[in-house]
Scaffold this motif. Sequence first.
Motif, PDB file in Angstrom:
ATOM      1  N   ASP A 364       0.748  -1.406   0.230  1.00 26.48           N
ATOM      2  CA  ASP A 364       0.013   0.128   0.123  1.00 26.48           C
ATOM      3  C   ASP A 364       0.999   1.572  -0.005  1.00 26.48           C
ATOM      4  O   ASP A 364       1.605   1.058   0.905  1.00 26.48           O
ATOM      5  N   PHE A 365       0.571   1.989  -0.721  1.00 25.18           N
ATOM      6  CA  PHE A 365       0.816   3.985  -0.701  1.00 25.18           C
ATOM      7  C   PHE A 365       0.742   5.061  -0.014  1.00 25.18           C
ATOM      8  O   PHE A 365      -0.621   4.670  -1.073  1.00 25.18           O
ATOM      9  N   VAL A 366       0.573   5.934   0.386  1.00 25.89           N
ATOM     10  CA  VAL A 366      -0.627   6.274   1.223  1.00 25.89           C
ATOM     11  C   VAL A 366       0.920   8.380   1.992  1.00 25.89           C
ATOM     12  O   VAL A 366       1.887   7.812   2.443  1.00 25.89           O
ATOM     13  N   SER A 367       0.959   8.936   0.734  1.00 29.38           N
ATOM     14  CA  SER A 367       1.055  10.340   0.805  1.00 29.38           C
ATOM     15  C   SER A 367       0.285  10.959   1.067  1.00 29.38           C
ATOM     16  O   SER A 367      -0.388  11.690   0.105  1.00 29.38           O
ATOM     17  N   LYS A 368       0.464  11.721   2.397  1.00 29.07           N
ATOM     18  CA  LYS A 368      -0.264  12.962   3.219  1.00 29.07           C
ATOM     19  C   LYS A 368       0.260  14.218   3.063  1.00 29.07           C
ATOM     20  O   LYS A 368       1.993  14.310   3.873  1.00 29.07           O
ATOM     21  N   PHE A 369       0.142  15.532   1.755  1.00 33.10           N
ATOM     22  CA  PHE A 369       1.400  16.697   2.324  1.00 33.10           C
ATOM     23  C   PHE A 369       0.343  17.637   2.569  1.00 33.10           C
ATOM     24  O   PHE A 369      -0.996  17.150   2.518  1.00 33.10           O
ATOM     25  N   THR A 370       0.460  18.995   2.984  1.00 31.47           N
ATOM     26  CA  THR A 370      -0.239  19.815   3.059  1.00 31.47           C
ATOM     27  C   THR A 370       0.546  21.220   1.710  1.00 31.47           C
ATOM     28  O   THR A 370       1.809  21.208   1.648  1.00 31.47           O
ATOM     29  N   VAL A 371      -0.068  21.542   1.559  1.00 31.09           N
ATOM     30  CA  VAL A 371       0.160  23.108   0.237  1.00 31.09           C
ATOM     31  C   VAL A 371      -0.405  24.398   1.016  1.00 31.09           C
ATOM     32  O   VAL A 371      -1.372  24.479   1.199  1.00 31.09           O
ATOM     33  N   ARG A 372       0.674  25.104   1.621  1.00 29.04           N
ATOM     34  CA  ARG A 372       0.338  26.635   1.487  1.00 29.04           C
ATOM     35  C   ARG A 372       0.548  28.161   0.194  1.00 29.04           C
ATOM     36  O   ARG A 372       1.639  27.603  -0.132  1.00 29.04           O
ATOM     37  N   ILE A 373      -0.270  28.481  -0.325  1.00 27.51           N
ATOM     38  CA  ILE A 373      -0.107  29.101  -2.099  1.00 27.51           C
ATOM     39  C   ILE A 373      -0.270  30.858  -1.105  1.00 27.51           C
ATOM     40  O   ILE A 373      -1.184  31.163  -0.402  1.00 27.51           O
ATOM     41  N   HIS A 374       0.821  31.470  -1.521  1.00 27.86           N
ATOM     42  CA  HIS A 374       0.818  32.746  -1.530  1.00 27.86           C
ATOM     43  C   HIS A 374       0.523  33.026  -3.260  1.00 27.86           C
ATOM     44  O   HIS A 374       1.280  33.163  -4.079  1.00 27.86           O
ATOM     45  N   HIS A 375      -0.639  34.323  -2.711  1.00 24.62           N
ATOM     46  CA  HIS A 375      -0.743  35.053  -4.257  1.00 24.62           C
ATOM     47  C   HIS A 375      -0.118  36.667  -4.268  1.00 24.62           C
ATOM     48  O   HIS A 375      -0.533  37.488  -3.332  1.00 24.62           O
TER      49      HIS A 375
END
Length: 701
Positions: A364-375
Motif C-alpha cells: 500500500d502507498f499513502v502520501s499526505k502533505f500540505t500546500v500553502r499558496i501565496h498570491h
Amino acid sequence: MHGRPRNPAKGEDEAAAAARASKLRDLQSRFLHNHHHNIYDEEAMEVSARLLEMNPEYYTVWNYRKMAVERYMDGVGGDCDGVEGVLKRELDVAQAALRVNFKSYGAWHHRKWLLNKRRSSLDKEMELINLLQSKDSRNFHAWNHRRFVAALMNSSEIDELKYTRDVIGQNFSNYSAWHNRSVILSSLFKRKAEGFFPKEKILNAEYQLVQNAIFTEPDDQSGWFYYLWLLDQTIDVEAPSVISSWPAPSSELFITADGSAPGTVISLFRSYQVNTGIFPLVLYFSEPVKGLSPSTVTVKSFFTESVGLTWRPLSNANDYSMAWVAYLDLSKVKSGSSETYPVEVRCHHYQGIASFNGFHCSHDFVSKFTVRIHHLDSSHGKLHEMGAISWKDCNFQKYEGDIEVSIPLPVKWSRMDKDQETVACKDAGAILAYEIALLHELLAVSDKIGKLLLARLSTALDTVVSDDASRSHRMEEILELYGDLMALDTPHLQYYKDQHSITLLNQATSSSGIFSRYCWLYTDVSVPAGERVICVRFNSLSLTQFTSIECLLWVQMLDLSHNELRSINGIEAMQSLACLNLSNNNLCSFTALDPLKRLKSLKVLDISHNEIGSHSIDTTRYLWSSPLSRTVRMDTNCDDALPVDGIITAKHWEGVFIFRNLRLTQLDITGNPVVDEDFVVLLRRLLPKLVWLDGQRLNAI
C-alpha cells in the motif's frame, strides 16, 4: 566461438568450383520457374530439395515447400496417412539440410513449423535432438528447439533441469546449457512452483554449482554470465512498488506565483514557484508500470473535489513508465488567500497497476502533505526574470545551514527499517556477504575479473542491506574498484565509467548528510535574498550516466555541466525543475534532449558547448531496442507544427519538435555545430517568451 578455432574451408579446384556453381545456377533457374508458375509436382519438389542441400539458407525455397504442404493438406481432406507421409518427407528434407549446416535458421524454423501441425512424433523429435546435441552440445539452435519440443510434449521442467546439470557436468564451458538452466529456473520461480519458493535455498545450490565452474576455469565466460544472472535473481523484487513521490509524504510546501512572501521565513527545500497555474504530483516506481488512473490512484484535496486527475506516463515505452505525473489545478484558489490545503494521494487498487512481467504492486502507498499558496502582485520579481542566470562559481555559496526537513529520499524495499526488513532481504544479504568472503578467499581480486565481480557483488549487497554504517565504506570501495578497472581494461572503459557514475550518484544521494555537500545557494546579486534557491551541483564529476533521479524529484535548479553525458533520459521525472545547466557535455543530437519536452516548469536551459549537430545521422536513437522507441514522437501534423515566415526548417525538424514544447525565458546554445544565423532566427520564432539568448538580452521581434 566457445574457444574452438575456426578452420578455413577446404579449397576446391577451379573445375570443381565451376561445376558446383553451374549446378547451383541450373537448380535455381528450374526452381524459380516452378515457383512462379505454381508447379508443385514430384519433380518440382525434388528440385527444391536438391537446392536446399546445396544452400540451406535459401529462405524462398523453404517458403515454397510450406506452400506446397498447405496446398496438399487442403486437397486431401481427411487422408491422415497421406498428410503424415508429406510431413515426414519435409522433416527429412530439413534434417538433410542440417547435416550440411547445423546452424541453418531456415531448416530449424521449417521443423518448428511442421511440428506445430501436431501430426509428427515428438518422441522421435526429442531423440533426434539428443543425437544432434551429442555431436555439438553447445549449439544454441538445438537448445532453442529442445525448449520448443519440450513445451509441446509438456515435459517436466525438473527433468529438463536435470538434463542441463548433466550436460554442464560434462563441460563447464557450455553457455547454451547455462542459459537453458536460467530459462527453466526463471519459469519455476515466476510460478512459485513447489520446492522453488522461496527461492533462496535454490539460489544457494546454484551458487555452489557455478562456483565449481568459475574456480575451475576462471577465464571461461559461460559460468560468469550465469553468475551474473544469479546476482540479479538474488536482489530481484518481483512486485513493483512506489519508491519515491513528489511532494514527499508529510511535507509542507509553500507555493508562490511570483516569489517568496514578504516577511515569511520558509525552508529553501520547501519553497516553490509556480507560473503555469498547475502543480505536479509525481509517483516513482521501482520498475516501469502501467495502469495508473483515477480508479487506481485517488487524490483527495480542495483542488480535486469535482474531477479525478489524469495520470500520464513520463516516458514513451508503450504506456509503461517508472515515473507518472498528474497536475493539480491551482486556479481555484482565490487571490490573496494564504490558507493551507491538505492533499492525500492513495494507491488503493493495486491490481490495476502492473509491471512488464505482469506482477502487481504489493505494498500500500499513502502520501499526505500540505500546500500553502501565496498570491502576490506583479511587483515581486521572478528568479528567471531578475536577469540572466549565471552559472559561474562566484555566484554560488556553499549551503552551510542545517537541512530543516529530510531530503525526500526514496523508501526502497532495501531501505526499510530493520524491524520491517523482509526475511528474503536478510537471506539475500547473507548470500551476497558469503559470496564476497568466498571471493576474497579463493580468487585473487588483483586481476580484472576479480575486481569486477567484487564490485558487482558489493553493489548488489548495497541494494538489500540497510546498515548505513558500512554502506559508505562499501561505496568507496566500489568506486575504487571501478577506477582500477578503467586503467586495467581500456577496451571496456565506457562500461566502467557508466558504473562509476551510477555508484557516485547513488553515494551522493544516500543520506541528507552526504547530499548536503552538493547543495549550493544561488547568490547572484540580481536575485533578492528572499528568493534565492538551492542549486544541486553535480558538475565536473566526469559523469557519463545521470541516475538516482528518484531522490531528486524536488530539485528546482540543477547543474550537470562539465561532465561526459550523452543522454539525460529519466530527467523528465523532475517536474519541479526550472533551471538546468547541461553545458560542456557530450550531447550529440536533439534526440538526446527529448526528455526536456515534458518539463513544464523549465525556464532556464544551458546546452552550450556540446556536440549537437556534429553528426549528419542521429545515432542516439539507435542506442535503443527500436529506432522508434525513443525518437521524437510525431504526435502532430508536421506541416502544422513548423513555423512559416519563410524560415527553412527541414534540416532542423527534430530541433523544432523539441523547442516548440518548451517555455524557456533563457537559453544558451553557443558552441554547438548546429548553431548558425538561420537556426538562431528559428529559435526566436519557436520560443516567443525567450528573453536571454547566449547571454544577450533580446529585443522583441
